[in-house]
Design a protein around this motif. Structure first.
Motif: not given
Lengths: 71, 488
Positions: B224, B328, B332, B334-335, B404-405, B407, B472, B475-476
């Motif tokens: 993560s 995160f 997800d 990793r997000a 970034s990230n 949504s 979103r 790309s994060p």
């Protein structure tokens, strides 16, 4: 530190009040970490030294630029 | 596929093949070009910075390709210098591989890279005498298994100010804080391994192969955790910036994050312990407190949070520890949503954030990776947020992914059952998710690029009810404006 002049392994080290370092007349850029009281230079990217004169001697000894190459 | 092995375990023929390939690219002048690529790089663009690891991953990968060409063996892998078993008497220093320590003047007089057989170059590319090693004179010991294991436990990858003072895994591995792994290896060998021309010593590549293996092990241990920074750091350090002194293409950190996609496989020595990934504990969003403690330096404690609906939530620690929390999700691990250090009382962390319904992972560590301490964690909704409404067959809604990230969540109501198009327009590469009916968590479908260009489009036969659309950027780390509409 007052001015320092030293011949080290055939190289003339000159330090003027801790803010100017020359080796054989060439000005050497360095960084002083005030928090940790360490000195480092792009010449030796992996190491930090506890005084400017230690850094200067290490550059002379290790960089290969200020001493005669050995075979 | 390059199989990278512990140098001590190479067979005689593998050693001979490696040495012959190194000598051949030296003869061709290729080897010295690698020395100069490193020596002439901006020192602080490739050391003391986040790009330290991806830059050197790409560097030794390129070197490995040259060895494969010279040997004719596409599977030839760089051996790695397994430091805990790599002291002066280890077999990698034997005369059939690297040769040994230097003489009283540091000059290497044994092995294939000895004086008279191997000449180093200075940063001007001029011959500069023999290879020199002064083992143990600048550092008395090599990293141990427990020290390596401790560094592999560190997260996140890196932190501001992204330099030699930063906390995080990269700087502990590089060696300006903590156990000091990489820098110590250079200093332990000494001599030609100390200046920016350090690739003059072939052990440089085995040393950085070990550094890269540890990064690889860390990536496996912390799926993560991603590369940091993704933006706003000095140019050349961000995830999608081109790195200094690296040939195109694929010269950005993002291009080299996955070792397997580069055709690299590490053969484990079987001794370095990769910490297990702890199963996250559920953190109820009901103001109750859960007590936790960091008992191992660098330990990260993970919690799962299930947000039942779009709302504003507060997550915070309490106690005397200086905590840092990273959130995160949704759905997800990793997000990355956001990170907070001292937003709470005293040195505690606090996140106040509008969250879509879904499952999140909250990671908590201590600011000082060498510290131990305890804390309490709690979470609660602090108010429902108004969800913008999309009118079916109405005008489009203009919006933007601004950081970034991020949504965006929308709702729309179907009162006339039938086929509905939900689509975005604009220049942004959007990704949309549709939930419902009458649920923010019942996923119906996702779409990336079914619309025009890089836009998203979903076409569904929808019964009456309330639906939710989350938008979103694909790309994060990217941002951009878009418009969205729903048509029947």
């Amino acid at each position: 530190m007052a001015s320092v002049k030293e011949d080290y392994e055939g190289c003339a080290i000159e330090i003027e009040v801790e803010n100017t370092l020359t080796l054989n007349g060439k000005k050497i850029e360095f960084t002083h970490d005030n928090t940790n009281q360490t000195w480092h230079s792009d010449y030796l990217p992996y190491s930090q030294y506890n005084s400017l004169i230690e850094l200067a001697r290490a550059i002379v000894h290790e960089s290969g630029e200020f001493t005669k190459a050995q075979n | 596929m390059a199989i990278r092995k512990d140098a001590n375990t190479l067979t005689s023929s593998e050693r001979a093949e490696f040495v012959a390939a190194v000598l051949e690219i030296k003869r061709l002048g290729i080897y010295d070009q690698f020395v100069l690529r490193h020596a002439r790089a901006n020192m602080t663009a490739i050391h003391r910075c986040p790009a330290f690891l991806p830059w050197h991953r790409r560097f030794i990968y390129d070197f490995e390709i040259e060895l494969q060409r010279a040997s004719g063996n596409p599977n030839l892998g760089l051996p790695y210098w397994n430091w805990p078993d790599g002291g002066e008497t280890a077999s990698l220093w034997d005369d059939d591989l690297l040769g040994g320590n230097g003489d009283t003047n540091g000059v290497v007089r044994t092995g294939p890279f000895r004086s008279g057989r191997w000449t180093i170059v200075n940063r001007n590319g001029q011959a500069n005498g023999a290879l020199r090693r002064e083992m143990r004179q600048n550092a008395s010991s090599l990293p141990t298994i427990s020290e390596i294991t401790g560094v592999v436990a560190q997260t996140p990858y890196d932190t501001a100010p992204w330099d030699a003072s930063a906390s995080g895994f990269r700087n502990q591995l590089e060696g300006f804080i903590g156990a000091n792994l990489h820098n110590r290896g250079h200093m332990w060998v000494g001599g030609s391994m100390l200046p920016m021309t350090s690739p003059n010593d072939p052990v440089f590549f085995m040393h950085h192969c070990m550094v890269d293996k540890i990064w690889h092990d860390w990536q496996v241990a912390h799926p993560s955790q991603g590369y940091q920074p993704t933006g706003n750091a000095p140019f050349g350090q961000n995830l999608t910036d081109p790195m200094d002194s690296t040939p195109t293409p694929n010269n950005r950190p993002i291009d080299v994050l996955d070792s397997s996609s580069l055709g690299i496989e590490y053969q484990q020595s079987g001794e370095i312990i990769v910490p297990p990934i702890a199963t996250p504990q559920l953190l109820p969003l009901d103001e109750s407190f859960i007590n936790a403690s960091i008992n191992i330096p660098g330990e990260v404690i993970r919690f799962q949070i299930d947000a039942p609906e779009f709302a504003s939530y507060r997550l915070e620690t309490s106690g005397n520890s200086d905590t840092v929390m990273s959130l995160f999700g949704p759905n997800d691990a990793r997000a990355l949503v956001t990170v907070n250090d001292d937003g709470g009382e005293n040195l505690n962390s606090r996140i106040v954030q509008s969250l879509s319904a879904g499952s999140y992972i909250l990671e908590i560590r201590l600011y000082n990776p060498n510290s131990l301490g305890s804390f309490s964690i709690s979470g609660q909704p602090i108010g429902t947020s108004a969800i913008p409404t999309l009118a079916v067959n109405g005008v489009q809604t203009n919006a933007a992914i601004s950081f970034s990230n991020e949504s965006d969540l929308y709702r729309f109501t179907v009162t006339n059952p039938g086929a509905h198009n939900i689509e975005t327009e604009g220049q942004t590469d959007t990704f949309i998710s549709l939930y419902g009916p009458n649920s923010q968590t019942a996923l119906l479908d996702n779409d990336d690029d079914s619309g025009s260009g890089l836009n998203s489009r979903l076409r569904w036969n929808l019964p009456n009810g309330e639906y939710f659309v989350r938008v979103r950027h694909y790309s994060p780390v990217s941002t951009g404006s878009y418009s969205i509409r729903v048509n029947r």
